[in-house]
Design a protein around this motif. Structure first.
Motif, PDB file in Angstrom:
ATOM      1  N   SER A  87       0.819  -1.027   0.024  1.00 61.53           N
ATOM      2  CA  SER A  87      -0.003  -0.018  -0.153  1.00 61.53           C
ATOM      3  C   SER A  87       0.931   1.225   0.130  1.00 61.53           C
ATOM      4  CB  SER A  87      -1.128   0.063   1.215  1.00 61.53           C
ATOM      5  OG  SER A  87      -1.625   1.224   1.328  1.00 61.53           O
ATOM      6  N   ALA A  88       0.590   2.335  -0.952  1.00 61.33           N
ATOM      7  CA  ALA A  88       1.176   3.595  -0.831  1.00 61.33           C
ATOM      8  C   ALA A  88       0.272   4.622  -0.514  1.00 61.33           C
ATOM      9  CB  ALA A  88       1.840   3.659  -2.138  1.00 61.33           C
ATOM     10  N   ARG A  89       0.616   5.446   0.338  1.00 61.24           N
ATOM     11  CA  ARG A  89      -0.183   6.599   0.906  1.00 61.24           C
ATOM     12  C   ARG A  89       0.644   7.936   0.486  1.00 61.24           C
ATOM     13  NH1 ARG A  89      -4.339   5.472   4.071  1.00 61.24           N
ATOM     14  NH2 ARG A  89      -4.339   3.272   4.730  1.00 61.24           N
ATOM     15  N   GLU A  90      -0.300   8.809   0.443  1.00 63.07           N
ATOM     16  CA  GLU A  90       0.064  10.218  -0.059  1.00 63.07           C
ATOM     17  C   GLU A  90       0.435  11.142   1.191  1.00 63.07           C
ATOM     18  OE1 GLU A  90      -2.027  12.970  -3.499  1.00 63.07           O
ATOM     19  OE2 GLU A  90      -2.745  13.503  -1.337  1.00 63.07           O
ATOM     20  N   GLY A  91       1.681  11.726   0.826  1.00 64.31           N
ATOM     21  CA  GLY A  91       2.153  12.643   1.913  1.00 64.31           C
ATOM     22  C   GLY A  91       2.758  12.054   3.197  1.00 64.31           C
ATOM     23  N   SER A  92       2.046  11.080   3.779  1.00 62.74           N
ATOM     24  CA  SER A  92       2.482  10.450   5.074  1.00 62.74           C
ATOM     25  C   SER A  92       1.899   9.250   5.192  1.00 62.74           C
ATOM     26  CB  SER A  92       2.512  11.632   6.408  1.00 62.74           C
ATOM     27  OG  SER A  92       0.907  11.603   6.493  1.00 62.74           O
ATOM     28  N   CYS A  93       1.863   8.419   6.380  1.00 64.24           N
ATOM     29  CA  CYS A  93       1.206   7.308   6.572  1.00 64.24           C
ATOM     30  C   CYS A  93      -0.120   7.490   7.145  1.00 64.24           C
ATOM     31  CB  CYS A  93       1.872   6.540   7.833  1.00 64.24           C
ATOM     32  SG  CYS A  93       3.437   5.557   6.943  1.00 64.24           S
ATOM     33  N   SER A  94      -0.521   8.804   7.352  1.00 59.46           N
ATOM     34  CA  SER A  94      -1.801   9.033   7.312  1.00 59.46           C
ATOM     35  C   SER A  94      -2.568   9.716   6.457  1.00 59.46           C
ATOM     36  CB  SER A  94      -2.117  10.060   9.026  1.00 59.46           C
ATOM     37  OG  SER A  94      -1.308  11.306   8.459  1.00 59.46           O
ATOM     38  N   GLY A  95      -1.939   9.735   5.396  1.00 55.51           N
ATOM     39  CA  GLY A  95      -2.638  10.340   4.098  1.00 55.51           C
ATOM     40  C   GLY A  95      -3.260   9.462   3.653  1.00 55.51           C
ATOM     41  N   PRO A  96      -4.116   9.915   2.344  1.00 54.70           N
ATOM     42  CA  PRO A  96      -5.067   8.655   1.658  1.00 54.70           C
ATOM     43  C   PRO A  96      -4.058   7.797   0.993  1.00 54.70           C
ATOM     44  CG  PRO A  96      -4.903  10.932   0.484  1.00 54.70           C
ATOM     45  CD  PRO A  96      -4.101  11.141   1.802  1.00 54.70           C
ATOM     46  N   GLU A  97      -4.861   6.670   0.870  1.00 52.82           N
ATOM     47  CA  GLU A  97      -4.362   5.646   0.065  1.00 52.82           C
ATOM     48  C   GLU A  97      -4.373   5.924  -1.452  1.00 52.82           C
ATOM     49  OE1 GLU A  97      -3.895   0.886   0.692  1.00 52.82           O
ATOM     50  OE2 GLU A  97      -5.976   1.484  -0.371  1.00 52.82           O
ATOM     51  N   VAL A  98      -3.234   5.835  -2.221  1.00 52.93           N
ATOM     52  CA  VAL A  98      -3.282   6.138  -3.646  1.00 52.93           C
ATOM     53  C   VAL A  98      -3.231   5.051  -4.505  1.00 52.93           C
ATOM     54  CG1 VAL A  98      -3.005   8.584  -3.249  1.00 52.93           C
ATOM     55  CG2 VAL A  98      -1.146   7.012  -3.293  1.00 52.93           C
ATOM     56  N   ALA A  99      -2.426   3.945  -3.823  1.00 52.41           N
ATOM     57  CA  ALA A  99      -1.953   2.636  -4.821  1.00 52.41           C
ATOM     58  C   ALA A  99      -2.157   1.480  -3.806  1.00 52.41           C
ATOM     59  CB  ALA A  99      -1.000   2.894  -5.554  1.00 52.41           C
ATOM     60  N   SER A 100      -2.458   0.473  -4.258  1.00 56.13           N
ATOM     61  CA  SER A 100      -2.525  -0.814  -3.543  1.00 56.13           C
ATOM     62  C   SER A 100      -2.343  -2.130  -4.426  1.00 56.13           C
ATOM     63  CB  SER A 100      -3.313  -1.225  -2.425  1.00 56.13           C
ATOM     64  OG  SER A 100      -4.629  -1.284  -3.241  1.00 56.13           O
ATOM     65  N   SER A 101      -1.956  -3.214  -4.084  1.00 56.55           N
ATOM     66  CA  SER A 101      -1.672  -4.440  -4.780  1.00 56.55           C
ATOM     67  C   SER A 101      -1.711  -5.679  -3.849  1.00 56.55           C
ATOM     68  CB  SER A 101      -0.434  -4.180  -5.705  1.00 56.55           C
ATOM     69  OG  SER A 101      -0.331  -5.379  -6.299  1.00 56.55           O
ATOM     70  N   SER A 102      -2.428  -6.608  -4.044  1.00 53.45           N
ATOM     71  CA  SER A 102      -2.486  -7.626  -3.108  1.00 53.45           C
ATOM     72  C   SER A 102      -2.414  -8.817  -3.678  1.00 53.45           C
ATOM     73  CB  SER A 102      -4.037  -7.596  -2.419  1.00 53.45           C
ATOM     74  OG  SER A 102      -4.085  -8.551  -1.545  1.00 53.45           O
ATOM     75  N   GLN A 103      -2.023  -9.856  -3.056  1.00 52.46           N
ATOM     76  CA  GLN A 103      -1.781 -11.350  -3.719  1.00 52.46           C
ATOM     77  C   GLN A 103      -1.924 -12.376  -2.471  1.00 52.46           C
ATOM     78  OE1 GLN A 103       0.898 -11.736  -6.658  1.00 52.46           O
ATOM     79  NE2 GLN A 103       1.062 -13.894  -6.386  1.00 52.46           N
ATOM     80  N   VAL A 104      -2.671 -13.321  -2.867  1.00 53.11           N
ATOM     81  CA  VAL A 104      -2.588 -14.820  -1.760  1.00 53.11           C
ATOM     82  C   VAL A 104      -1.507 -15.379  -2.239  1.00 53.11           C
ATOM     83  CG1 VAL A 104      -3.978 -16.395  -0.726  1.00 53.11           C
ATOM     84  CG2 VAL A 104      -5.032 -14.405  -1.195  1.00 53.11           C
ATOM     85  N   VAL A 105      -0.797 -15.857  -1.240  1.00 54.30           N
ATOM     86  CA  VAL A 105       0.307 -16.787  -1.443  1.00 54.30           C
ATOM     87  C   VAL A 105       0.637 -17.863  -0.333  1.00 54.30           C
ATOM     88  CG1 VAL A 105       2.015 -15.287  -0.309  1.00 54.30           C
ATOM     89  CG2 VAL A 105       2.641 -16.917  -2.241  1.00 54.30           C
ATOM     90  N   GLU A 106       1.072 -18.904  -0.799  1.00 58.09           N
ATOM     91  CA  GLU A 106       1.343 -20.033   0.468  1.00 58.09           C
ATOM     92  C   GLU A 106       3.021 -20.174   0.480  1.00 58.09           C
ATOM     93  OE1 GLU A 106       0.806 -24.768   1.009  1.00 58.09           O
ATOM     94  OE2 GLU A 106       0.195 -24.078  -0.773  1.00 58.09           O
ATOM     95  N   ILE A 107       3.121 -20.017   2.164  1.00 58.74           N
ATOM     96  CA  ILE A 107       4.476 -19.849   2.226  1.00 58.74           C
ATOM     97  C   ILE A 107       5.082 -21.401   2.251  1.00 58.74           C
ATOM     98  CG2 ILE A 107       6.037 -19.501   4.050  1.00 58.74           C
ATOM     99  CD1 ILE A 107       4.570 -17.452   5.109  1.00 58.74           C
ATOM    100  N   PRO A 108       6.267 -21.764   1.476  1.00 61.29           N
ATOM    101  CA  PRO A 108       6.613 -23.074   1.302  1.00 61.29           C
ATOM    102  C   PRO A 108       7.173 -23.564   2.529  1.00 61.29           C
ATOM    103  CG  PRO A 108       8.192 -21.586   0.241  1.00 61.29           C
ATOM    104  CD  PRO A 108       7.046 -20.685   0.763  1.00 61.29           C
ATOM    105  N   GLU A 109       7.333 -24.900   2.729  1.00 65.91           N
ATOM    106  CA  GLU A 109       8.025 -25.520   3.802  1.00 65.91           C
ATOM    107  C   GLU A 109       9.518 -24.916   3.991  1.00 65.91           C
ATOM    108  OE1 GLU A 109       6.875 -27.111   6.514  1.00 65.91           O
ATOM    109  OE2 GLU A 109       5.101 -27.391   5.710  1.00 65.91           O
ATOM    110  N   LYS A 110      10.110 -24.939   2.827  1.00 66.18           N
ATOM    111  CA  LYS A 110      11.334 -24.510   2.612  1.00 66.18           C
ATOM    112  C   LYS A 110      11.672 -23.898   1.357  1.00 66.18           C
ATOM    113  CE  LYS A 110      13.869 -28.552   5.270  1.00 66.18           C
ATOM    114  NZ  LYS A 110      14.850 -29.532   5.159  1.00 66.18           N
TER     115      LYS A 110
END
Length: 641
Positions: A87-110
């Motif tokens: 997630s990217a926010r404008e100005g600071s971490c309290s600013g509006p979210e201007v872009a995001s990207s999400s993905q579900v992934v499985e962590i491998p054993e090794k």
């Protein structure tokens, strides 16, 4: 085990940290482009239990396109299925979210799994705020083409919505406008409207003391001597300055009062103005009127004592100079020239040939010739000056102290004094042609000498002192063989000679040049079409309006107000070698005609005032009261009492 590990650009293979057991991990590559996040985070959420979530903030530098890498390990009590969100926010971490990207992934054993999360937003102007129009409405920048426009910027009255508030109503520099009820361009100072743009019915100028009367307002003169404050100055009729001391157009003292119709004030005076006269021809006498005045005029006098301001030699008392000085229609009246002023003598022996003569004061002159011959004449006293070696062809002496400047047949310049101190010589590299003419001027302690040569050079020599004279320079080169130069100042300098197309000079064409002081260049003069062939060999400037030049085959030219015309010759086609002029009635010329070398033009007629046997080569005159001529056999001819 720690959930996140920022690894930058390091490769991620299975690893252990601080004794933790080797475990599988997800390598998350976060990319962002065309903007710089104010805050960049990666969040991991356990798909099996949404309450299990953790966020890691990633560092961001100044670039607007970059990537960050973070390693994600599974916590012991979490499932292997994670939702990873960048997630990217404008100005600071309290600013509006201007872009995001999400993905579900499985962590491998090794080992490691690679996930790419791509963030896109637009900040073209680099002001740290994302475009509201080009980023899906998530950004807050209302003008992504201007780095000065963004939320929180200071709003000013510049025609732009600088803080993205939707208008300029919150500008900090709104100015005050004033209601103008009578439409005269000036407003009521008590009725102020603040705005960026002038509202209708308001003006920028205040100060109207009567906003119901259009003819009354600041910025104007009092219209009438009527007792009304028409310009809101707090006083009535002040610009008429009634009763104050004044000065008339002629500089006379007076007192101001209103006219009968009250429309103006005038200055009335009983003081009588005086006539003033200036010295236009520079002879020290004053004859040109500059009008009446009660005040002293610059360089003017109230006594008129010059009857002719057209010549610096006319005006004042009559003297023996062949001119009508007192303008009474007679010349040299009262026996002023009794006894005859012409005389001749041999100076320093009959084997001497004097090539040049120059005078610098009444009774004082220098004579110069080949073989280093140099003599100073002071009345009856002749001083032979030795030690100034040169084949001298030209000379000029400065009036202040009599120092002489010389030009030789070999292109050498020299200078000597009447005291016979060491002679100074100088030359210009590459200039070896004969120096045929010299003239100089004194101003502000500097003597400037101009010389002309057969090679068409115009040399300039700046002289400040004998101990450290400046080197002469070539000021100009013209397409002519130059023979003479003269002028009363740089603004009147003329040089003459000829342009030759054959080695024997049989087709030489007379030429004249003028120094253009504005450009510093020497301009060719237009001569009459019937000048014929041959050289111009002498030139004499009377003043800025009149000059004379003479040359081969009896050529005589007069330059009047910038135009040359041909005059009658004193003796047919006999070559003329030099000229000195003081007035149209006193023009002296040397010719090559045996026994009548000296000629005078009195305005209409040529005469031979002093025939004698020796050939004369050079002529000069400092003042119309005295002239000098020299030549072969050591001859010195003198006119003057």
């Amino acid at each position: 085990m720690r959930l996140f590990l920022a690894v930058g650009m390091l490769a991620l293979c299975g690893c252990s940290r601080g004794g933790e057991a080797e475990a599988g991990a997800v390598r998350v590559e976060v990319f962002y482009a065309t903007f710089r996040p104010g805050c960049l985070t990666v969040t991991a959420l356990d798909e099996a239990d949404a309450s299990r979530t953790e966020t890691q903030q990633l560092p961001v530098d100044e670039r607007r396109s970059d990537d960050r890498t973070v390693a994600v390990f599974r916590k012991a009590d979490w499932s292997r299925n994670l939702r990873l969100t960048a997630s990217a926010r404008e100005g600071s971490c309290s600013g509006p979210e201007v872009a995001s990207s999400s993905q579900v992934v499985e962590i491998p054993e090794k080992g490691a799994t690679l996930v790419y999360l791509d963030l896109r937003a637009q900040d073209l102007d680099g002001d740290g705020f994302v475009s509201a129009s080009a980023s899906g409405g998530k950004g807050t920048d209302c003008d992504d083409t201007d780095a000065r426009a963004y939320p929180g910027a200071t709003e000013t009255c510049d025609g732009k919505d600088s803080n993205c508030s939707g208008s300029e109503d919150d500008a900090v520099d709104k100015r005050g406008y004033y209601v103008d009820a009578d439409g005269d361009g000036y407003g009521n100072p008590t009725q102020v409207v603040r705005a960026c743009m002038r509202p209708s019915g308001a003006v920028s100028e205040a100060g109207d003391c009567h906003d119901g009367k259009k003819g009354v307002h600041p910025g104007q003169a009092e219209q009438l001597c009527d007792g009304e404050d028409e310009n809101c100055s707090g006083a009535a009729d002040e610009n008429f300055h009634l009763g104050s001391a004044c000065e008339t157009e002629l500089g006379c003292a007076g007192t101001r009062g209103c006219t009968t119709d009250k429309s103006a004030a005038v200055c009335a005076s009983t003081q009588s103005p005086m006539p003033w006269f200036v010295d236009e021809d520079g002879d020290g006498r004053y004859g040109t009127s500059v009008g009446l005045s009660c005040k002293t005029q610059p360089d003017a006098r109230t006594l008129k004592d010059d009857c002719d301001e057209g010549s610096r030699f006319l005006g004042g008392a009559e003297v023996c100079d062949r001119l009508d000085n007192n303008c009474d229609g007679r010349v040299d009246e009262g026996g002023l020239c009794a006894g005859g002023p012409w005389s001749a003598r041999s100076v320093l022996g009959g084997d001497t040939t004097w090539e040049a003569v120059t005078s610098y004061g009444l009774g004082r002159a220098w004579l110069a010739g080949a073989g280093g011959r140099l003599a100073h004449v002071d009345g009856a006293t002749v001083t032979d000056i030795a030690g100034c070696t040169g084949n001298w062809k030209a000379a000029w002496a400065r009036p202040s102290d009599g120092r002489v400047f010389l030009g030789s047949a070999d292109g050498v310049l020299g200078s000597a004094t009447t005291s016979g101190t060491a002679c100074v010589t100088a030359s210009v590299g590459g200039v070896t042609s004969s120096i045929n003419g010299l003239v100089g001027f004194e101003r502000s302690g500097v003597t400037t000498v101009y010389a002309v040569t057969s090679g068409g050079h115009v040399l300039r020599w700046e002289w400040r002192s004998a101990s450290s004279p400046s080197a002469p320079v070539v000021a100009a080169t013209v397409p002519a063989n130059l023979r003479s130069i003269h002028g009363l100042g740089e603004g009147t300098l003329l040089a003459v000679g000829a342009e030759s197309y054959q080695l024997d000079n049989s087709t030489a064409v007379p030429r004249a040049f003028r120094l253009d002081t504005a450009s510093g260049s020497w301009k060719p003069e237009s001569l009459p079409a019937d000048v014929g062939t041959g050289f111009l060999r002498g030139v004499s400037v009377v003043d800025g309006r009149l000059a004379y030049a003479v040359g081969d085959r009896g050529l005589v030219l007069a330059r009047e107000n910038g135009a040359w015309r041909k005059l009658t010759s004193p003796d047919g086609t006999t070559d003329l070698v030099d000229v000195v002029a003081f007035d149209p009635t006193v023009v002296l010329v040397l010719s090559k005609k045996a026994n009548t070398y000296l000629h005078r033009l009195n305005g209409t007629t040529w005469t031979e005032p002093f025939p004698q046997g020796q050939a004369l080569l050079s002529l000069d005159g400092f003042d119309p009261r005295e002239q000098w001529a020299v030549g072969q056999g050591g001859t010195l001819v003198h006119w003057g009492l």
